[in-house]
Scaffold this motif. Structure first.
Motif, PDB file in Angstrom:
ATOM      1  N   UNK A   7       0.897  -1.054  -0.310  1.00  0.00           N
ATOM      2  CA  UNK A   7       0.505   0.099  -0.307  1.00  0.00           C
ATOM      3  C   UNK A   7       0.885   1.144  -0.053  1.00  0.00           C
ATOM      4  N   UNK A   8       2.006   1.308   0.653  1.00  0.00           N
ATOM      5  CA  UNK A   8       3.053   2.270   1.000  1.00  0.00           C
ATOM      6  C   UNK A   8       3.534   2.514  -0.508  1.00  0.00           C
ATOM      7  N   UNK A   9       4.338   1.967  -0.951  1.00  0.00           N
ATOM      8  CA  UNK A   9       4.680   1.603  -2.512  1.00  0.00           C
ATOM      9  C   UNK A   9       3.655   2.282  -3.620  1.00  0.00           C
ATOM     10  N   UNK A  10       2.047   2.131  -3.815  1.00  0.00           N
ATOM     11  CA  UNK A  10       1.285   2.512  -4.312  1.00  0.00           C
ATOM     12  C   UNK A  10       0.916   4.037  -4.055  1.00  0.00           C
ATOM     13  N   UNK A  11       0.312   3.803  -2.585  1.00  0.00           N
ATOM     14  CA  UNK A  11       0.375   5.190  -2.289  1.00  0.00           C
ATOM     15  C   UNK A  11       0.968   6.298  -2.769  1.00  0.00           C
ATOM     16  N   UNK A  12       2.497   6.073  -2.410  1.00  0.00           N
ATOM     17  CA  UNK A  12       3.873   6.861  -2.754  1.00  0.00           C
ATOM     18  C   UNK A  12       3.838   7.163  -3.795  1.00  0.00           C
ATOM     19  N   UNK A  13       3.463   6.067  -5.154  1.00  0.00           N
ATOM     20  CA  UNK A  13       3.806   6.482  -6.886  1.00  0.00           C
ATOM     21  C   UNK A  13       2.390   7.023  -7.354  1.00  0.00           C
ATOM     22  N   UNK A  14       1.709   6.625  -6.210  1.00  0.00           N
ATOM     23  CA  UNK A  14       0.619   7.031  -6.909  1.00  0.00           C
ATOM     24  C   UNK A  14       0.453   9.080  -6.588  1.00  0.00           C
ATOM     25  N   UNK A  15       1.374   9.549  -5.770  1.00  0.00           N
ATOM     26  CA  UNK A  15       1.381  10.557  -5.083  1.00  0.00           C
ATOM     27  C   UNK A  15       1.964  11.108  -5.892  1.00  0.00           C
ATOM     28  N   UNK A  16       3.514  10.926  -6.405  1.00  0.00           N
ATOM     29  CA  UNK A  16       4.648  11.333  -6.939  1.00  0.00           C
ATOM     30  C   UNK A  16       3.493  11.542  -8.450  1.00  0.00           C
ATOM     31  N   UNK A  17       3.093  10.370  -8.992  1.00  0.00           N
ATOM     32  CA  UNK A  17       2.672  11.353 -10.404  1.00  0.00           C
ATOM     33  C   UNK A  17       1.729  12.352  -9.959  1.00  0.00           C
ATOM     34  N   UNK A  18       0.933  12.324  -9.178  1.00  0.00           N
ATOM     35  CA  UNK A  18      -0.527  13.248  -9.234  1.00  0.00           C
ATOM     36  C   UNK A  18       0.144  14.215  -8.806  1.00  0.00           C
ATOM     37  N   UNK A  19       1.440  15.144  -8.334  1.00  0.00           N
ATOM     38  CA  UNK A  19       1.954  16.044  -8.386  1.00  0.00           C
ATOM     39  C   UNK A  19       2.843  16.617  -9.559  1.00  0.00           C
ATOM     40  N   UNK A  20       3.594  15.369  -9.916  1.00  0.00           N
ATOM     41  CA  UNK A  20       4.469  15.835 -11.363  1.00  0.00           C
ATOM     42  C   UNK A  20       3.232  15.973 -12.721  1.00  0.00           C
ATOM     43  N   UNK A  21       2.255  15.246 -11.987  1.00  0.00           N
ATOM     44  CA  UNK A  21       1.389  15.529 -13.568  1.00  0.00           C
ATOM     45  C   UNK A  21       0.518  16.741 -13.364  1.00  0.00           C
ATOM     46  N   UNK A  22       0.013  17.238 -12.389  1.00  0.00           N
ATOM     47  CA  UNK A  22      -0.304  18.319 -11.685  1.00  0.00           C
ATOM     48  C   UNK A  22       0.824  19.921 -12.001  1.00  0.00           C
ATOM     49  N   UNK A  23       2.053  19.800 -12.255  1.00  0.00           N
ATOM     50  CA  UNK A  23       3.068  20.365 -12.246  1.00  0.00           C
ATOM     51  C   UNK A  23       2.796  20.720 -13.389  1.00  0.00           C
ATOM     52  N   UNK A  24       2.397  19.374 -14.484  1.00  0.00           N
ATOM     53  CA  UNK A  24       2.365  20.517 -16.046  1.00  0.00           C
ATOM     54  C   UNK A  24       1.260  20.349 -16.736  1.00  0.00           C
ATOM     55  N   UNK A  25       0.543  20.760 -16.201  1.00  0.00           N
ATOM     56  CA  UNK A  25      -0.936  21.110 -16.225  1.00  0.00           C
ATOM     57  C   UNK A  25      -0.649  22.961 -16.860  1.00  0.00           C
TER      58      UNK A  25
END
Length: 112
Positions: A7-25
């Motif tokens: 769960x921690x790996x999944x959550x960390x990857x999803x968090x990082x993905x969301x942050x990077x995705x949002x930064x490039x909007x």
């Protein structure tokens, strides 16, 4: 403990993905609010995953510091991988030095 780590790996990857995705909007939330919907939903799923990961990890170990260090270590390892996979960017000199110093500090915290 395996469930907590998963769960921690999944959550960390999803968090990082969301942050990077949002930064490039391309636009601001006020101009195109729906473009921020995807990262907002993903970060909520990531948050629920991380809350349960911490809970399960603490139940398994009885020590919050073990869980916290596991989370920080995963973040330190996964963040550069996810960023490179998404953007194909390598850190410049200042960021690389900061990353190395941060990793050194984490290692010192765990080993000393």
């Amino acid at each position: 403990m395996a469930a907590a780590l998963t769960l921690m790996i999944f959550g960390e990857i999803l968090t990082i993905y969301s942050e990077v995705y949002a930064s490039k909007l391309p636009s601001s939330p006020s101009e195109a609010p729906l473009s921020f919907l995807k990262p907002l939903i993903l970060i909520c799923i990531a948050g629920v995953s991380l809350v349960f990961a911490y809970w399960l990890g603490y139940q398994a170990t009885g020590n919050i510091w073990v869980v916290t260090v596991a989370s920080l270590t995963l973040l330190l390892v996964l963040e550069p991988i996810v960023i490179y996979a998404m953007l194909k960017e390598l850190p410049e000199r200042g960021a690389l030095i900061g990353f190395i110093l941060g990793a050194t500090g984490l290692i010192a915290t765990v080993t000393l």
